[in-house]
Design an enzyme around this catalytic site. Structure first.
Site, PDB file in Angstrom:
ATOM      1  N   SER A 161       6.523 -10.842  -1.363  1.00  0.00           N
ATOM      2  CA  SER A 161       6.699 -10.079  -0.117  1.00  0.00           C
ATOM      3  C   SER A 161       5.721  -8.904  -0.071  1.00  0.00           C
ATOM      4  O   SER A 161       4.508  -9.101  -0.029  1.00  0.00           O
ATOM      5  CB  SER A 161       8.160  -9.635   0.021  1.00  0.00           C
ATOM      6  N   LEU A 162       6.228  -7.684  -0.131  1.00  0.00           N
ATOM      7  CA  LEU A 162       5.351  -6.508  -0.132  1.00  0.00           C
ATOM      8  C   LEU A 162       4.299  -6.599  -1.239  1.00  0.00           C
ATOM      9  O   LEU A 162       3.163  -6.132  -1.079  1.00  0.00           O
ATOM     10  CB  LEU A 162       6.192  -5.242  -0.334  1.00  0.00           C
TER      11      LEU A 162
ATOM     12  N   HIS B 259      11.893 -11.018   6.798  1.00  0.00           N
ATOM     13  CA  HIS B 259      11.447 -12.418   6.742  1.00  0.00           C
ATOM     14  C   HIS B 259      12.262 -13.383   7.596  1.00  0.00           C
ATOM     15  O   HIS B 259      12.285 -14.571   7.318  1.00  0.00           O
ATOM     16  CB  HIS B 259      11.384 -12.903   5.286  1.00  0.00           C
TER      17      HIS B 259
ATOM     18  N   ARG C 290       3.942  -0.788   8.144  1.00  0.00           N
ATOM     19  CA  ARG C 290       4.714  -2.037   8.066  1.00  0.00           C
ATOM     20  C   ARG C 290       6.195  -1.729   7.921  1.00  0.00           C
ATOM     21  O   ARG C 290       7.041  -2.310   8.614  1.00  0.00           O
ATOM     22  CB  ARG C 290       4.221  -2.866   6.878  1.00  0.00           C
TER      23      ARG C 290
ATOM     24  N   GLN D   9       3.922 -13.599   7.402  1.00  0.00           N
ATOM     25  CA  GLN D   9       4.814 -13.318   6.267  1.00  0.00           C
ATOM     26  C   GLN D   9       6.025 -12.499   6.690  1.00  0.00           C
ATOM     27  O   GLN D   9       7.134 -12.679   6.181  1.00  0.00           O
ATOM     28  CB  GLN D   9       4.019 -12.565   5.193  1.00  0.00           C
TER      29      GLN D   9
ATOM     30  N   GLN E 141      10.026  -5.139  -2.834  1.00  0.00           N
ATOM     31  CA  GLN E 141      11.219  -4.297  -2.753  1.00  0.00           C
ATOM     32  C   GLN E 141      12.359  -4.894  -3.568  1.00  0.00           C
ATOM     33  O   GLN E 141      12.518  -6.107  -3.639  1.00  0.00           O
ATOM     34  CB  GLN E 141      11.660  -4.155  -1.296  1.00  0.00           C
TER      35      GLN E 141
END
Length: 316
Positions: free
Chosen positions: A95-96, A204, A120, A253, A14
């Site tokens: 991340s993603l 996170h 998610r 994560q 993102q």
């Protein structure tokens, strides 16, 4: 083919999305529209129309951003392979983008991943009510100074470093008030700049614990295979080969920092000298150049950058 290099492919998360992304690539590479079409059928709405036309506010909402970025990364990977781009020695995603890497490494099916990241996003958004959390980028401080800033600004609330993006660029996340205080105090702490990020969830950090629990349950129902290409995970900067290990890393994560700088340093230490970024924009390529100066960073997001990256790995 030029054998005198070692290649890694990385996938953005993102923050790299924009209205109109991959439009030029889609004009010459049918894989782009086909990939978004596949995702749209899973989601039940036209993802390509949203990416192409906006509105930007909707695209920037987590529940839409995550499937859009997954589809974008997978689309560029399919274009790369379709034009003779070599399979890399290793992959990673920010991340993603870790989900994108796992799809491209054939550890996870694309339709499964589309459903998974949509859930998610929903779990993350529901974990913290809109407006109650936030994230900010702190520029020009070392990691220890950012941690100290978070301790001072928290004042009993949640605030922590969550994205170690590159030397001197760390993102913090927590409650909205604590993030605001960190931005206000950053200058006095020696930061060059501090910017509140336009995101709808404080990713996170421990505020995401409810989402991590739900994601753990959700991942149990997803088929996961041994990756065809090793994938370095954000949580512990290691590769996992078992389904249980991959599930655990993906759950951790959500509420743990993204150790991107360490990930790129590990790649460099393992001999990687070319990093191709598959996805819209060049955010990771910019970070990667700051992390390791002697590793060539090659973004791929339009026909020109595709040709440049292919040429750099010896594909004519």
């Amino acid at each position: 083919m030029n054998p005198n290099y070692k290649l890694a492919l990385v996938f953005p998360g993102q923050g790299s999305q924009s209205v109109g992304m991959l439009s030029a690539l889609a004009e010459t590479c049918p894989e782009v529209r086909e990939t978004f079409g596949e995702a749209s059928r899973v989601l039940g709405y036209d993802l390509w129309a949203l990416v192409s036309n906006g509105p930007e506010e909707q695209l920037n909402q987590t529940e839409f951003t995550q499937p859009a970025m997954l589809a974008a990364g997978v689309a560029v990977w399919r274009v790369w392979v379709g034009r003779g781009g070599p399979v890399p020695a290793v992959m990673a995603g920010h991340s993603l983008g870790e989900y994108t890497a796992l799809v491209c490494a054939e550890a996870m099916g694309f339709p499964d991943a589309v459903r998974l990241v949509a859930d998610r996003a929903r779990f993350m958004q529901q974990a913290v009510p809109a407006g109650m959390g936030g994230m900010a980028a702190i520029l020009g401080l070392d990691d220890a100074s950012v941690a100290a800033l978070c301790e001072r600004a928290a004042q009993g609330e949640v605030l922590a470093p969550v994205n170690y993006n590159s030397p001197g660029q760390v993102v913090v996340a927590g409650t909205a008030g604590a993030v605001k205080r960190a931005v206000e105090q950053a200058g006095a702490a020696g930061a060059k700049r501090a910017v509140v990020l336009p995101v709808s969830v404080p990713s996170h950090c421990v505020l995401m614990h409810p989402a991590a629990l739900r994601m753990g349950e959700r991942l149990e129902g997803v088929e996961i295979h041994h990756p065809r290409v090793p994938v370095i995970h954000n949580f512990h900067v290691r590769m996992e080969t078992s389904a249980a290990g991959i599930r655990s890393a993906l759950v951790q994560q959500i509420e743990s920092p993204v150790r991107w700088a360490q990930t790129v340093l590990k790649m460099a230490a393992d001999g990687i000298d070319k990093l191709v970024e598959c996805g819209p924009g060049k955010v990771l390529s910019g970070l990667n150049r700051r992390i390791v100066k002697d590793v060539q960073a090659l973004p791929v997001y339009d026909p020109d950058t595709l040709q440049q990256a292919l040429a750099a790995v010896g594909v004519k």
